[in-house]
Design an enzyme around this catalytic site. Structure first.
Site, mmCIF file in Angstrom:
data_model
loop_
_atom_site.group_PDB
_atom_site.id
_atom_site.type_symbol
_atom_site.label_atom_id
_atom_site.label_comp_id
_atom_site.label_asym_id
_atom_site.label_seq_id
_atom_site.Cartn_x
_atom_site.Cartn_y
_atom_site.Cartn_z
ATOM 1 N N ASP A 137 0.835 -1.205 0.000
ATOM 2 C CA ASP A 137 0.000 0.000 0.000
ATOM 3 C C ASP A 137 0.873 1.260 0.000
ATOM 4 O OD1 ASP A 137 -2.709 1.301 0.477
ATOM 5 O OD2 ASP A 137 -1.596 1.993 2.240
ATOM 6 N N LYS A 196 1.312 4.117 -2.985
ATOM 7 C CA LYS A 196 1.112 5.553 -2.761
ATOM 8 C C LYS A 196 2.355 6.327 -3.179
ATOM 9 C CE LYS A 196 -2.304 4.942 0.858
ATOM 10 N NZ LYS A 196 -2.500 4.560 2.245
#
Ligand SMILES: NC(=O)c1ccc[n+]([C@@H]2O[C@H](COP(=O)([O-])OP(=O)(O)OC[C@H]3O[C@@H](n4cnc5c(N)ncnc54)[C@H](O)[C@@H]3O)[C@@H](O)[C@H]2O)c1
Ligand SMILES: N[C@@H](CCO)C(=O)O
Ligand code: NA
Length: 798
Positions: free
Chosen positions: A656, A660
């Site tokens: 994750d 990002k």
């Protein structure tokens, strides 16, 4: 004189207890007036008697048993509705009536001929029974009443009782189809002769809307019309207005209400002299005449020749062809006109015969007909007296890709008519409806993934829709919700106070194409898809959705992190189509991470380095973890609180954060791929490929390695933090590090994300964005802000 209100009612609706109760309710809602109810003939098949005439004429023996049956239906009815004494009186009259009818049927049997008199007689007698029943019914409720034959009622100058029931032989307007609006016409005549204050037509079908609901499901009820508008609309097939029935009322300047028997509470439409003269929307409604043919007469030799049009239309009249629209350009090079489709051949032949000579001389080159057309009309009082109406009319059609074949505008300025292809009529009506009656910012919205974030978003929108509409004119219609298996579609927009219940009970199997077509309907000014899933398949479709004119908003990181070529084509498609792709919540949830970075880049600042805690889940885990409570139980709690990805391994594996980081790097123009960057995983190798449920049940296997890392950092006086980084060369990384106690990263609490931008302008002191970076409310709130951002871009006053 007392105020009188006249009603036209279908008597078939009154021969039941419910019908009588409804009538009394109507009476009470106008009780300050004396009221007159004009009853149409009874057309209920159970009660109808006129139909027996045919049996008599054909010597059908079944006649007598049917007559017997009808009699018992009437006696039962009276028994049910009236008290004994009153019932007996009425029954006596019905019995006499049946005896007379029997005589009449015998006469028809003998002469084998049905005179129009016999049918009228039966209609008259039967409707007088209804009036009789009603009179006794309301008397029991202490409402004074009388019944009168229509012819006598016309001679009255006032009404003394509370209410008057009028039945009998009703008059017919000329050129009337007899079953149509006969009670309305009679009521209108009577209202005029009694100088009534108002007149109500109670119809059986529906309320009057500004377009056919079958074609435009969101069509709105028309509240008021002027006499001219109503007459114009009725010509274009609005089935609820009987133009001839309006005439007597129009001459006496009486307001007419169109209401619906099935829903007597609903207001309906008021037709009055002035209409709603004050309303800024001059267009009242749209109508279509289907099955029309367009005939074109063309030839250079017609120009300037007097009498061509006259000969053409005289020939049409002589052939009994009804010409519904005519249009001729001032060059006089061609005349085109519309006729009913079934008269097309005859019209063309007739014109060819009439102009045989000119055709031979090539003064006229061609006479052609084309079937499959429709006439579409916009109706409104003096609408064309207002600049811009025609402009909007034609631009709405143009935008929807509807080809206009011929144009005519009534000089009364109450209508603009165009001929279009019949197959375009639905599209055209919807486009016009949106152009004239929906707000310019009306958004047709579809949501994928009503889960943690999507569900919260729907609840947030639910509580703000009314305010947004009132304050900013922003009109959000959630017209579809879908998960990976099911979808719920709604034309107007789902009532969000009960979306869950409706989704559970009414959703049908997901058909992707149907869903996208529904949301992208061209008759809404704007469409938007909100993707609140983690799906890569959906992300792959964004380009095609943008191409279809649909805007996209998402917290899903997949599109921003798939291969760079696709990502680029996404941005290029936005530029080319003017559609928006907004994804603020993909980094830092609701925090203004992406828009701040865009602002820096677009205003010419140079970004040297981005470093940050960008996982709310990992931030929270390392803030909470003190070596005492097991790490695994904290992970479970983070999932419960809605911080983690649906599969917490997406957070724990660093994936994750890696994603990002890539999204931020791409914002700076670096063509980075997630597979290029080093990502440190906290998931033990043996759990990487386990199923989600197995992983969750074996979470304890994380505890020991994590405790070891924690103790080592603690030994150095530092805190563990998982950070993502983009450096000046565009190199990205995602890794677990430790920071001394006074470092901004070490000081973050809760789910705080901390993102530091070091730039030319923010050099010695980086620009820091800090705050909760995960969770249902903040994320859904961020998606909602993106929706408002889109609305502002589309012109809302936000
Ligand atoms: N939780 C957070 O704080 C947070 C913050 C920022 C972004 N996000 C992102 O928000 C998105 C949603 O997360 P969530 O926690 O609500 O997930 P969730 O699992 O609660 O909900 C996902 C929903 O999507 C549906 N779905 C899955 N695949 C689908 C498909 N192919 N087509 C249609 N529907 C599909 C599921 O049925 C479910 O209703 C994710 O992309 C996540 O990364 C979450
Ligand atoms: N799971 C993500 C949600 C926000 O993208 C996080 O913890 O930061
Ligand atoms: Na954000």
């Amino acid at each position: 004189m007392n105020d009188i209100r006249v009603h036209a009612v279908d008597a078939s609706n009154l021969v039941s207890k419910e019908g009588c109760e409804k009538l009394v309710e109507i009476y009470r809602s106008y009780s300050e007036h004396h009221q007159v109810f004009v009853l149409s003939p009874v057309r209920d098949s159970q009660l109808e008697i006129g139909s027996l005439l045919l049996l008599a004429r054909h010597h059908d023996e079944r006649l007598w048993s049917m007559l017997e049956k009808r009699f018992s239906v009437w006696t039962e009815l009276v028994d049910r509705l009236l008290a004994r004494l009153a019932g007996e009186k009425v029954l006596q009259r019905i019995k006499e009536g049946f005896a007379n009818i029997e005589d009449l049927l015998r006469a028809v049997w003998l002469v084998e001929d049905i005179s129009s008199g016999s049918k009228n007689y039966i209609d008259m007698v039967v409707s007088s029974w209804v009036a009789d029943v009603l009179c006794h019914y309301v008397t029991a409720l202490k409402i004074t009443s009388n019944l009168l034959d229509y012819q006598f009622a016309l001679r009255e100058t006032g009404v003394k009782q509370d209410c008057l029931f009028v039945s009998g032989l009703l008059p017919q307007a000329e050129n009337f189809s007899p079953s149509d609006g006969i009670a309305e016409y009679a009521a209108s005549m009577l209202a005029a002769s009694l100088q009534a204050k108002g007149l109500t037509f109670w119809n059986d079908m529906a309320l009057l809307r500004n377009a056919d609901v079958l074609e435009v499901p969101s069509a709105k009820i028309i509240r008021s019309l002027s006499y001219a508008e109503a007459t114009e609309l009725s010509f274009f097939g609005a089935p609820l207005i009987h133009p001839q029935a309006l005439l007597p009322a129009i001459e006496a300047s009486i307001d007419v209400q169109l209401r619906w028997w099935a829903d007597i509470e609903a207001e309906g439409t008021v037709i009055s002299k002035q209409g709603d003269g004050m309303s800024p929307n001059r267009v009242k409604g749209f109508s279509i005449i289907h099955d029309v043919a367009l005939i074109n007469v063309e030839g250079a030799g017609m120009s300037g020749v007097i009498g061509i049009a006259s000969r053409l239309f005289t020939a049409m009249r002589e052939a009994s062809i009804s010409v519904i629209l005519i249009s001729q350009a001032s060059s006089e090079y061609s005349i085109c006109f519309a006729v009913p489709e079934k008269q097309m051949r005859l019209a063309v032949e007739t014109a060819k015969v009439a102009f045989a000579h000119e055709l031979g001389d090539h003064m006229i080159q061609s006479i052609d007909g084309e079937i499959g057309c429709a006439i579409l009309a916009a109706v409104g009082k003096q609408m064309t007296g207002q600049a811009g109406v025609a402009g909007k009319f034609f631009s709405s059609l143009g935008k929807a890709g509807v080809n206009v074949r011929a144009i005519a505008q009534g000089s009364s300025e109450t209508n603009i008519s165009v001929v279009i292809k019949g197959s375009d009529s639905k599209k055209a009506l919807r486009a016009l409806h949106a152009g004239f009656f929906l707000s310019k910012q009306a958004l047709s919205v579809g949501l994928f993934g009503p889960g943690n974030i999507g569900g919260t978003l729907l609840d947030q929108i639910a509580s703000e829709t009314v305010r947004l509409k009132e304050q900013f004119g922003l009109d959000i219609h959630i017209r579809g919700i879908a998960n990976s298996r099911k979808m719920l579609l709604d034309e107007e927009g789902i009532d969000l106070s009960r979306w869950k219940e409706r989704f559970e009970n009414e959703a049908v199997d997901l058909k992707m194409e149907d869903f996208i077509n529904h949301i992208g309907a061209t008759y809404f000014p704007h469409s938007l898809l909100v993707d609140c899933t983690t799906s890569s398949q959906l992300a792959e479709k964004y380009v095609s959705w943008l191409e279809r004119g649909i805007h996209i908003i998402t917290p899903n990181k997949k599109a921003g992190t798939t291969n760079y070529t696709y990502y680029r084509s996404l941005l290029d498609t936005c530029l080319r189509t003017g559609r928006r792709f907004l994804y603020e919540t993909t980094v830092g949830a609701g925090l203004p991470v992406i828009c701040t970075l865009k602002d820096l880049v677009q205003t010419g600042d140079r970004v040297h380095r981005i470093e940050g805690i960008v996982s709310g889940t990992l931030a929270w885990l390392f803030n909470q973890y003190d070596g005492n409570v097991p790490f695994s139980s904290l992970v479970r709690k983070a999932k419960e609180m809605g911080y983690t990805e649906p599969d917490p391994r997406d957070d724990l594996s660093g994936m994750d954060v890696g994603r990002k980081t890539v999204i931020l790097a791409r914002e700076l123009g670096y063509a980075v791929e997630v597979s290029d960057i080093p990502i440190e995983s906290l998931v033990p190798i043996q759990l990487q490929d386990a199923s989600l449920s197995e992983f969750m049940s074996r979470l304890e296997e994380l505890d020991e390695p994590m405790l070891k890392l924690f103790r080592e950092a603690e030994g150095r006086g530092e805190k563990l933090r998982y950070v993502g980084c983009v450096d000046e060369q565009g190199h990205c990384s995602a890794s677990l590090k430790s920071f001394v106690a006074d470092h901004p990263f070490a000081q973050a609490t809760g789910t705080d994300n901390v993102i530091c931008y070091t730039t030319d302008r923010y050099f010695s002191q980086p620009l820091v964005i800090k705050g909760p970076g995960a969770g249902r409310d903040v994320t859904a709130g961020g998606v909602f802000s993106d929706i408002l951002r889109l609305a502002a871009y589309l012109g809302a006053r936000i």
